[in-house]
Scaffold this active site. Structure first.
Site, PDB file in Angstrom:
ATOM      1  N   TYR A 143      50.754 -22.885  -4.629  1.00  0.00           N
ATOM      2  CA  TYR A 143      49.336 -23.261  -4.598  1.00  0.00           C
ATOM      3  C   TYR A 143      48.648 -22.939  -5.922  1.00  0.00           C
ATOM      4  CZ  TYR A 143      48.751 -24.351   0.379  1.00  0.00           C
ATOM      5  OH  TYR A 143      48.781 -24.936   1.613  1.00  0.00           O
ATOM      6  N   LYS A 192      63.417 -19.223   1.609  1.00  0.00           N
ATOM      7  CA  LYS A 192      64.445 -20.269   1.443  1.00  0.00           C
ATOM      8  C   LYS A 192      65.393 -19.755   0.366  1.00  0.00           C
ATOM      9  CE  LYS A 192      66.167 -24.391   2.234  1.00  0.00           C
ATOM     10  NZ  LYS A 192      66.818 -24.759   3.507  1.00  0.00           N
ATOM     11  N   ASP A 224      63.485 -23.373   7.315  1.00  0.00           N
ATOM     12  CA  ASP A 224      63.848 -24.501   8.184  1.00  0.00           C
ATOM     13  C   ASP A 224      64.286 -23.990   9.553  1.00  0.00           C
ATOM     14  OD1 ASP A 224      66.048 -23.402   6.872  1.00  0.00           O
ATOM     15  OD2 ASP A 224      67.099 -25.300   6.591  1.00  0.00           O
ATOM     16  N   ASP A 248      51.424 -21.783   5.397  1.00  0.00           N
ATOM     17  CA  ASP A 248      50.528 -22.892   5.725  1.00  0.00           C
ATOM     18  C   ASP A 248      51.175 -23.770   6.797  1.00  0.00           C
ATOM     19  OD1 ASP A 248      48.362 -24.759   5.433  1.00  0.00           O
ATOM     20  OD2 ASP A 248      49.720 -26.022   4.274  1.00  0.00           O
ATOM     21  N   ASP A 252      50.435 -23.897  11.261  1.00  0.00           N
ATOM     22  CA  ASP A 252      50.038 -25.088  12.032  1.00  0.00           C
ATOM     23  C   ASP A 252      50.997 -25.301  13.199  1.00  0.00           C
ATOM     24  OD1 ASP A 252      47.974 -25.671  10.221  1.00  0.00           O
ATOM     25  OD2 ASP A 252      48.387 -27.818  10.251  1.00  0.00           O
TER      26      ASP A 252
END
Ligand code: IPM
Ligand code: MG
Length: 358
Positions: A143, A192, A224, A248, A252
């Site tokens: 970001y 990751k 993942d 982020d 959700d």
């Protein structure tokens, strides 16, 4: 009587409607518990662009810094979608997080008992319930890394950079381990590391910090796999700590497990009691102004404010219990089900305010 100073950034879309309801609830709870809130209303996001040309005017930053906490609705909308990245409403949001040093974003995803049926996850998977705290790093990573456009062998190209330094990882790790110590003492660090160098540093650093928390059971999970595990077996999680972008996305996803994105609150902290509180959902311009938005995520965000910034635990619990009670009878359209009373944004606010002071 105690006075608490809050800077309020209603923002765009449904932002003003949902913030009004949160303020309604705060004021009522203040009356009951004998404290008073002073609100300093400021512009941020698209509304600030329209009024001043900037998504984050300096006076908004100053007002936030002069307050004890910040309440934020949501920013963004189609109207500003074609502006360059650094002039969009979202740039205001990232700018304020950065300007206030809010590196620790707490996003609790839990099932509200009366809302269990709204979750798309089967009962047998939810089991006794679900209560996950996602700790998202908020002022670093992709970001805020270098980005730009360039040419790649004559072909237009663009890049964004994921970078973390050890200090940034250490401080968010400590927030997460401290949080785990107050809960079930289980922490999942999501990365990751099978592909990304930044994730390998993330993992090494988390392991180093874990030495100071021998009681916390730590495990590591690739992002993942975590996305899959959240719907396969969500109750395996207690606290999750992860980078800005992974947090982020996963928050959700986790919000949906709890029935609606309209239910998930968040606190962004700077390592002190100062904090910014906002729902995790966006400005939903498609439903703005219709009084059908769910104000509960924002109401739950002010409960977090009472808990983390003002240490008013009793008042925070009164709001959380009121939300639970309200859901037993009333529903905004996003969580509506036959047999319940369908209520508007402000009716939901009225009901929670009423129940919180009962
Ligand atoms: C969130 C939002 C923001 C983010 C957007 C609006 C910039 O999605 O708070 O999760 O990506 O952080
Ligand atoms: Mg998001």
């Amino acid at each position: 009587m105690k006075n608490y100073n809050i800077a309020v950034l209603k923002g765009d879309g449904i932002g003003p409607e949902i913030v009004d309801e949160a303020i309604k609830v705060l004021d009522r709870v203040g009356e009951k518990f004998d404290f008073k809130f002073n609100y300093d209303f400021r512009l941020m996001g698209g509304c600030a662009i329209d009024a001043t040309g900037s998504p984050l005017p300096q006076e908004t930053i100053d007002a936030c810094k002069n307050s004890e906490s910040v309440l934020l609705g949501a920013v963004g909308g189609w109207k500003w979608d074609t502006l360059p990245g650094n002039q969009r409403p979202e740039a205001g949001l990232l700018g304020i997080r950065n300007a206030l040093g809010l590196y620790a974003n707490l996003r609790p995803a839990k099932i509200f008992e009366p809302l269990k049926e709204a979750s798309p996850i089967k009962d047998e998977i939810i089991g006794d319930g679900l209560d996950i705290m996602i700790v998202r790093e908020l002022t670093g990573g992709i970001y805020f890394g270098q980005r730009g456009r360039k040419e790649d062998n004559g072909i237009p190209a663009a890049y964004d950079t994921e970078m973390y330094n050890v200090k940034e990882i250490e401080r968010i790790a400590r927030v997460a381990f401290d949080m785990a110590m107050k809960r079930q003492k289980r922490l999942t660090s999501v990365d990751k590391a099978n592909v990304l160098e930044s994730s390998r540093l993330w993992r090494e650093t988390i392991i180093n910090v874990s030495k100071d928390y021998p009681e916390v059971e730590l495990n590591h999970m690739y992002v993942d796999n975590c996305a899959m595990q959240l719907v396969r077996n969500p109750s395996q999680f207690d606290v999750i700590v992860t980078s800005n972008i992974f947090g982020d996305i996963l928050s959700d996803e986790a919000s949906m497990i709890s029935g609606s994105i309209g239910m998930l609150a968040s606190a962004s902290l700077a390592g002190s009691t100062f904090g910014l509180y906002e729902p995790i959902h966006g400005s939903a311009p498609d439903i703005a102004g219709q009084s059908i938005a769910n104000p509960l995520a924002t109401i739950l965000s002010v409960a977090m404010m009472l808990r983390y910034t003002f240490a008013e635990k009793e008042a925070a619990e009164a709001i959380e219990n009121a939300v639970d009670e309200a859901l037993k009878t009333a529903r905004t359209p996003d969580i509506y089900k036959e047999g319940f009373k369908k209520v508007s944004t402000s009716e939901m606010g009225d009901l929670v305010a009423e129940l919180a002071v009962k």
